[in-house]
Design a protein around this motif. Structure first.
Motif, PDB file in Angstrom:
ATOM      1  N   LEU A 112      -2.019  -0.364  -4.698  1.00 19.87           N
ATOM      2  CA  LEU A 112      -1.785   0.858  -5.478  1.00 19.87           C
ATOM      3  C   LEU A 112      -1.711   2.045  -4.524  1.00 19.87           C
ATOM      4  N   SER A 113      -0.813   2.972  -4.797  1.00 19.28           N
ATOM      5  CA  SER A 113      -0.842   4.206  -4.018  1.00 19.28           C
ATOM      6  C   SER A 113      -1.985   5.072  -4.559  1.00 19.28           C
ATOM      7  N   ALA A 114      -2.373   6.082  -3.775  1.00 21.92           N
ATOM      8  CA  ALA A 114      -3.440   6.990  -4.227  1.00 21.92           C
ATOM      9  C   ALA A 114      -3.069   7.609  -5.573  1.00 21.92           C
ATOM     10  N   GLU A 115      -1.776   7.886  -5.757  1.00 14.55           N
ATOM     11  CA  GLU A 115      -1.305   8.462  -7.029  1.00 14.55           C
ATOM     12  C   GLU A 115      -1.670   7.539  -8.193  1.00 14.55           C
ATOM     13  N   THR A 116      -1.308   6.293  -8.077  1.00 12.01           N
ATOM     14  CA  THR A 116      -1.523   5.329  -9.160  1.00 12.01           C
ATOM     15  C   THR A 116      -3.003   5.012  -9.326  1.00 12.01           C
ATOM     16  N   PHE A 117      -3.707   4.932  -8.203  1.00 12.51           N
ATOM     17  CA  PHE A 117      -5.139   4.613  -8.258  1.00 12.51           C
ATOM     18  C   PHE A 117      -5.892   5.648  -9.086  1.00 12.51           C
ATOM     19  N   SER A 174      11.588   6.684  -6.567  1.00 13.17           N
ATOM     20  CA  SER A 174      12.718   6.192  -7.370  1.00 13.17           C
ATOM     21  C   SER A 174      13.358   7.357  -8.119  1.00 13.17           C
ATOM     22  N   THR A 175      12.527   8.286  -8.601  1.00 14.09           N
ATOM     23  CA  THR A 175      13.062   9.457  -9.310  1.00 14.09           C
ATOM     24  C   THR A 175      14.014  10.230  -8.398  1.00 14.09           C
ATOM     25  N   GLY A 176      13.584  10.435  -7.157  1.00 15.63           N
ATOM     26  CA  GLY A 176      14.408  11.173  -6.197  1.00 15.63           C
ATOM     27  C   GLY A 176      15.710  10.442  -5.904  1.00 15.63           C
TER      28      GLY A 176
HETATM   29  P1  ATP Z   1       9.341   6.891 -10.208  1.00 13.18           P
HETATM   30  O1  ATP Z   1       9.760   7.996  -9.288  1.00 13.18           O
HETATM   31  O2  ATP Z   1      10.458   6.404 -11.105  1.00 13.18           O
HETATM   32  O3  ATP Z   1       8.060   7.157 -10.954  1.00 13.18           O
HETATM   33  P2  ATP Z   1       8.181   5.377  -7.979  1.00 13.18           P
HETATM   34  O4  ATP Z   1       8.967   5.765  -6.769  1.00 13.18           O
HETATM   35  O5  ATP Z   1       6.821   5.984  -8.136  1.00 13.18           O
HETATM   36  O6  ATP Z   1       9.066   5.607  -9.296  1.00 13.18           O
HETATM   37  P3  ATP Z   1       7.278   2.809  -8.949  1.00 13.18           P
HETATM   38  O7  ATP Z   1       8.108   1.573  -9.072  1.00 13.18           O
HETATM   39  O8  ATP Z   1       6.856   3.486 -10.188  1.00 13.18           O
HETATM   40  O9  ATP Z   1       8.118   3.813  -7.998  1.00 13.18           O
HETATM   41  O10 ATP Z   1       6.035   2.563  -7.975  1.00 13.18           O
HETATM   42  C1  ATP Z   1       5.293   1.391  -7.856  1.00 13.18           C
HETATM   43  C2  ATP Z   1       4.091   1.688  -6.980  1.00 13.18           C
HETATM   44  O11 ATP Z   1       4.513   2.102  -5.676  1.00 13.18           O
HETATM   45  C3  ATP Z   1       3.196   2.824  -7.500  1.00 13.18           C
HETATM   46  O12 ATP Z   1       1.851   2.532  -7.149  1.00 13.18           O
HETATM   47  C4  ATP Z   1       3.687   4.008  -6.701  1.00 13.18           C
HETATM   48  O13 ATP Z   1       2.718   5.058  -6.620  1.00 13.18           O
HETATM   49  C5  ATP Z   1       3.942   3.359  -5.349  1.00 13.18           C
HETATM   50  N1  ATP Z   1       4.899   4.101  -4.534  1.00 13.18           N
HETATM   51  C6  ATP Z   1       6.170   4.391  -4.850  1.00 13.18           C
HETATM   52  N2  ATP Z   1       6.756   5.074  -3.862  1.00 13.18           N
HETATM   53  C7  ATP Z   1       5.841   5.225  -2.890  1.00 13.18           C
HETATM   54  C8  ATP Z   1       5.844   5.872  -1.600  1.00 13.18           C
HETATM   55  N3  ATP Z   1       6.914   6.513  -1.126  1.00 13.18           N
HETATM   56  N4  ATP Z   1       4.685   5.837  -0.868  1.00 13.18           N
HETATM   57  C9  ATP Z   1       3.580   5.207  -1.346  1.00 13.18           C
HETATM   58  N5  ATP Z   1       3.520   4.586  -2.554  1.00 13.18           N
HETATM   59  C10 ATP Z   1       4.626   4.596  -3.315  1.00 13.18           C
END
Ligand code: ATP
Length: 207
Positions: A112-117, A174-176
């Motif tokens: 998990l990234s810190a964001e998701t955690f 992914s949004t970007g």
């Molecule tokens: P979106 O921009 O559509 O929300 P996303 O780039 O966050 O998509 P996800 O498929 O939703 O991609 O991400 C899956 C996991 O990967 C999540 O835990 C997210 O935080 C992590 N993640 C995505 N991009 C990065 C990044 N550049 N660095 C670190 N973690 C990332």
């Protein structure tokens, strides 16, 4: 300190990299590779979400495109594997159900990234996640690192199930990527070349 990479038994030790992958990009691949390396995991399972519970279905690209892009992105890495476990399971894709399913066969570390955690307390049954798996937390550009005090307060007694892994801070999302394609801009060095070709061939993300 406990060793989050220690063996519990004889099951293969795998990392679980879940995501919407709409599309998969180099940020996903870089963190998965670093976690595998740092924790000496046998392989990483990439688990595209079938029906992400946090996102309306109409806003997500059809799952077979997202699966095909993951397959294309990881094809050159024998330590990376596609898992259809969420895609083939009906209903919303709760990560905890996936983790418990995988934990029957593997010793699982969820990446998990810190964001998701930090969103974990809002997830369905997060306590069950810690019971079934370890968690590897990686940095995400633009998001604060996890404060260990937050973990102790939010999930008391689970500190030894979590390890922090250093990984590249790539400001890619992914949004970007979707926004760039919609604006007619290149994503050539943000996704693997095979994924760029897939996106172009199928006309994905165009305005
Ligand atoms: P979106 O921009 O559509 O929300 P996303 O780039 O966050 O998509 P996800 O498929 O939703 O991609 O991400 C899956 C996991 O990967 C999540 O835990 C997210 O935080 C992590 N993640 C995505 N991009 C990065 C990044 N550049 N660095 C670190 N973690 C990332």
């Amino acid at each position: 300190m406990s060793d989050p990479g220690a063996r519990d038994g004889s099951k293969p030790r795998v990392g679980m990299m879940g995501g919407t992958f709409d599309p998969i990009h180099l940020g996903h691949l870089a963190i998965a590779d670093d976690v595998r390396d740092a924790l000496a995991l046998e392989r990483i399972l990439f688990v595209p979400a079938g029906a992400p519970p946090h996102k309306p279905a109409s806003e997500v690209t059809p799952v077979e495109h997202r699966v095909a892009m993951v397959a294309a992105a990881i094809a050159d890495n024998p330590a990376f594997e596609l898992s259809r476990v969420e895609v083939d399971r009906p209903g919303p894709s709760f990560t905890v159900d996936t983790v418990e399913q995988l934990a029957a066969a593997f010793e699982v570390t969820v990446i998990l990234s810190a964001e998701t955690f930090h969103e974990l307390p809002t997830w369905h049954a997060p306590e069950r996640l810690f019971a079934a798996a370890r968690v590897a937390v990686v940095p995400r550009e633009g998001y604060a690192a996890t404060d260990p005090a937050w973990l102790s307060k939010t999930f008391p007694g689970r500190e030894d199930r979590v390890t922090y892994v250093e990984a590249p801070h790539l400001g890619v999302s992914s949004t970007g990527i979707r926004a760039r394609i919609a604006a007619g801009r290149t994503v050539h060095y943000l996704v693997p070349p095979t994924v760029a070709v897939y996106i172009a061939d199928h006309g994905l993300y165009r305005a």
